[in-house]
Design an enzyme around this catalytic site. Structure first.
Site, PDB file in Angstrom:
ATOM      1  N   ILE A 164      18.473  32.971   3.347  1.00 45.10           N
ATOM      2  CA  ILE A 164      17.941  33.886   4.433  1.00 45.10           C
ATOM      3  C   ILE A 164      16.253  33.437   4.437  1.00 45.10           C
ATOM      4  O   ILE A 164      15.859  32.962   3.614  1.00 45.10           O
ATOM      5  CB  ILE A 164      17.881  35.231   4.109  1.00 45.10           C
ATOM      6  CG1 ILE A 164      17.576  35.777   2.791  1.00 45.10           C
ATOM      7  CG2 ILE A 164      19.546  35.501   4.471  1.00 45.10           C
ATOM      8  CD1 ILE A 164      17.750  37.367   2.403  1.00 45.10           C
ATOM      9  N   ASP A 165      15.571  33.812   5.557  1.00 41.86           N
ATOM     10  CA  ASP A 165      14.113  33.544   5.740  1.00 41.86           C
ATOM     11  C   ASP A 165      13.315  34.050   4.592  1.00 41.86           C
ATOM     12  O   ASP A 165      13.665  35.401   3.968  1.00 41.86           O
ATOM     13  CB  ASP A 165      13.681  34.061   6.974  1.00 41.86           C
ATOM     14  CG  ASP A 165      14.139  33.299   8.253  1.00 41.86           C
ATOM     15  OD1 ASP A 165      14.816  32.044   7.931  1.00 41.86           O
ATOM     16  OD2 ASP A 165      14.069  33.579   9.438  1.00 41.86           O
ATOM     17  N   ARG A 166      12.184  33.419   4.369  1.00 43.16           N
ATOM     18  CA  ARG A 166      11.251  34.132   3.370  1.00 43.16           C
ATOM     19  C   ARG A 166      10.952  35.555   3.511  1.00 43.16           C
ATOM     20  O   ARG A 166      11.044  36.323   2.744  1.00 43.16           O
ATOM     21  CB  ARG A 166       9.877  32.990   3.267  1.00 43.16           C
ATOM     22  CG  ARG A 166       8.840  33.674   2.332  1.00 43.16           C
ATOM     23  CD  ARG A 166       7.643  33.229   2.641  1.00 43.16           C
ATOM     24  NE  ARG A 166       7.344  31.736   2.500  1.00 43.16           N
ATOM     25  CZ  ARG A 166       6.932  31.294   1.522  1.00 43.16           C
ATOM     26  NH1 ARG A 166       6.469  32.375   0.475  1.00 43.16           N
ATOM     27  NH2 ARG A 166       6.589  30.157   1.128  1.00 43.16           N
ATOM     28  N   ASN A 167      10.819  35.712   4.794  1.00 48.63           N
ATOM     29  CA  ASN A 167      10.353  37.302   5.056  1.00 48.63           C
ATOM     30  C   ASN A 167      11.231  38.124   5.268  1.00 48.63           C
ATOM     31  O   ASN A 167      11.275  39.044   5.961  1.00 48.63           O
ATOM     32  CB  ASN A 167       9.356  37.131   6.177  1.00 48.63           C
ATOM     33  CG  ASN A 167       8.003  36.432   5.847  1.00 48.63           C
ATOM     34  OD1 ASN A 167       7.555  36.684   4.803  1.00 48.63           O
ATOM     35  ND2 ASN A 167       7.415  35.731   6.710  1.00 48.63           N
ATOM     36  N   THR A 168      12.606  37.720   5.335  1.00 44.87           N
ATOM     37  CA  THR A 168      13.715  38.593   5.456  1.00 44.87           C
ATOM     38  C   THR A 168      14.263  38.956   3.969  1.00 44.87           C
ATOM     39  O   THR A 168      14.422  38.426   3.269  1.00 44.87           O
ATOM     40  CB  THR A 168      14.871  37.931   6.324  1.00 44.87           C
ATOM     41  OG1 THR A 168      14.275  37.699   7.554  1.00 44.87           O
ATOM     42  CG2 THR A 168      16.227  38.712   6.477  1.00 44.87           C
TER      43      THR A 168
END
Length: 328
Positions: free
Chosen positions: A154-158
């Site tokens: 999953i994305d860094r900011n998720t």
């Protein structure tokens, strides 16, 4: 000549794939060595495509330089740390579930899953490997072709649940189940505005711009190369002109939830790529309000080493998701 013993985590691989992970050898020399019988299996000539079994021995008539440690293990995806290095890493993990084969971790927003240009040891996979090293379940210096690896990203900011496999067989099975969409993933997202339809299935097409690392959504007449997207959502709560929605991804594309919700006029709170988040940052949102909060294992086909997980569901409690407090 050196001999490599095929262990549990090495078995099931093609000979050429195993050698590329175990040794630091150019591909051209690898296939030439197999052809000239400088690499054998059980002291017999072998083909590059031969599947290795636990207990096999691989004889390598090669220069010592190819056996030097320090080559990054392709399966580690971002961590090539030695045992000494892992021992110095401070593992910070929120573990949701763990058994002898897999571990489910609640990744916080802001943490990369793998190494990139700005991070090295402070990544989720490094924390997991360090944690397993401390428990005595993983020794990088003893493994020839495997390191505990992530099965999903999953994305860094998720925020959200990430699955890691502790052994090669579990990694192969989990990757196959994900490919066959036999693991259902559900997300929670906080969006601007209140969707007109409380529940809906959105359909469209998505194309990625590699230069800007963003995507565009089309409802009809998509450009060449666009991929179909299907996003199902239901409104869970609403407050002060915003809504909390649960999203079921029927297709999994880059930034699908963020772009699809923005396309229908409801960008995620805190999303700087697909919304205007200046006011959101003033409210304390440093990341997009998105969390992969629930997994359900729905296996089909022949039983596997992970069959005991079939039918089970794991989730992050809503009160542990940083953006849900405004709705409850």
């Amino acid at each position: 000549m050196r001999e490599l013993q095929i262990g549990k985590n090495d078995a099931g691989q093609r000979l050429d794939k195993f050698i590329t992970k175990a040794l630091d050898i150019p591909m051209s020399l690898l296939y030439k060595s197999i052809r000239l019988k400088k690499i054998k299996v059980n002291r017999k000539r072998a083909e590059a495509s031969m599947k290795l079994c636990e207990g096999d021995t691989v004889q390598c008539f090669l220069a010592d330089e190819f056996f030097e440690k320090g080559k990054k293990n392709p399966l580690s995806e971002g961590s090539d740390l030695s045992a000494d290095s892992l021992a110095r890493v401070r593992a910070e993990l929120d573990i949701i579930y763990e058994d002898e084969n897999i571990i489910l971790v609640n990744k916080p927003p802001g943490l990369s899953v793998h190494e990139d240009e700005s991070t090295k040891s402070n990544t989720l996979i490094t924390y997991i490997q360090s944690y397993l090293y401390d428990k005595g379940e993983y020794d990088p210096d003893a493994e020839q072709s495997f390191a505990p690896a992530l099965c999903n990203r999953i994305d860094r900011n998720t925020q959200g649940i990430v699955i890691a496999a502790k052994n090669a067989e579990s990694l192969r099975v989990m990757n196959e189940k994900i490919k066959l969409r036999e693991i259902n993933k559900f997300y929670l997202a906080a969006v601007h505005g209140i969707p007109k339809e409380r529940t809906a299935t959105l359909r469209g097409y998505l194309i990625k711009d590699e230069k800007t690392n963003t995507v565009r959504v089309f409802e009809k007449n998509p450009p060449r190369g666009a991929k179909e997207i299907i996003t199902r959502y239901r409104t869970v709560a609403q407050k002060a002109g915003c809504a909390l929605v649960e999203v079921d991804l029927l297709t999994g594309r880059t930034h699908q939830i963020r772009a699809h919700m923005a396309y229908i006029g409801h960008p995620l709170i805190g999303d700087g790529k697909y919304g205007k988040n200046k006011d959101d940052r003033a409210r304390g949102y440093k990341h997009q309000a998105l969390c992969s909060y629930k997994l359900r294992f729905s296996f089909e086909g022949e039983p596997t080493v992970l069959e005991y997980l079939n039918g089970k569901e794991f989730s992050i409690p809503k009160n542990e998701i940083y953006f849900t407090k405004e709705f409850f």
